[in-house]
Design a protein around this motif. Structure first.
Motif, PDB file in Angstrom:
ATOM      1  N   ASP A   5       0.840  -1.187   0.000  1.00  0.00           N
ATOM      2  CA  ASP A   5       0.000   0.000   0.000  1.00  0.00           C
ATOM      3  C   ASP A   5       0.881   1.245   0.000  1.00  0.00           C
ATOM      4  O   ASP A   5       2.051   1.216   0.392  1.00  0.00           O
ATOM      5  N   ALA A  98      -5.665  -5.913  -5.238  1.00  0.00           N
ATOM      6  CA  ALA A  98      -5.143  -7.021  -4.433  1.00  0.00           C
ATOM      7  C   ALA A  98      -6.030  -8.252  -4.553  1.00  0.00           C
ATOM      8  O   ALA A  98      -5.534  -9.371  -4.704  1.00  0.00           O
ATOM      9  N   VAL A 105      -2.803  -7.074   1.244  1.00  0.00           N
ATOM     10  CA  VAL A 105      -2.369  -5.679   1.253  1.00  0.00           C
ATOM     11  C   VAL A 105      -1.516  -5.428   2.495  1.00  0.00           C
ATOM     12  O   VAL A 105      -1.971  -5.642   3.616  1.00  0.00           O
TER      13      VAL A 105
END
Length: 123
Positions: A5, A98, A105
């Motif tokens: 992320d 994802a 993630v």
């Protein structure tokens, strides 16, 4: 297999201890970033950090945000809206990326991502 992320990458540049420690849990060959993350992180970087970031981007798999991911994000956000738990647009798009890639993630923003169907790996 993980999707990094934006906050994770930003924290790496800030030399955050938790983000650096998390690096020991996966190899760069297992890591991916979304094209959304490339844009989101890249917008705020200085020229020096941008060069470092490009080095990271070249080492990982960059996953596109396309029609399949867009449809998945819409589905996720509709469910969240019905539950009164809608999250930010970029986060739901990263979660959808994802999900479509079957990756967890890696994020510090656990609260938002856990509302989606995506697997979350906190740091």
């Amino acid at each position: 297999m993980v999707l990094l992320d934006s906050c994770f990458l930003i924290d790496l540049f800030a030399e955050d201890a938790a983000a650096i420690a998390k690096l020991d849990e996966f190899s760069w060959q297992e890591a991916s970033v979304s094209t959304l993350t490339v844009s989101e992180v890249g917008f705020g970087l200085s020229n020096t950090d941008r060069e470092r970031f490009e080095t990271i981007v070249q080492r990982v798999d960059v996953l596109p945000y396309g029609l399949t991911e867009s449809r998945r994000a819409m589905k996720e956000q509709r469910v969240l809206r019905k539950q009164g738990e809608q999250i930010g647009a970029i986060d739901v798009m990263i979660a959808a990326t994802a999900l479509e890639a079957n990756k967890a993630v890696v994020t510090r923003n656990v609260d938002e991502f856990q509302r989606t169907s995506a697997s979350v790996t906190p740091y």
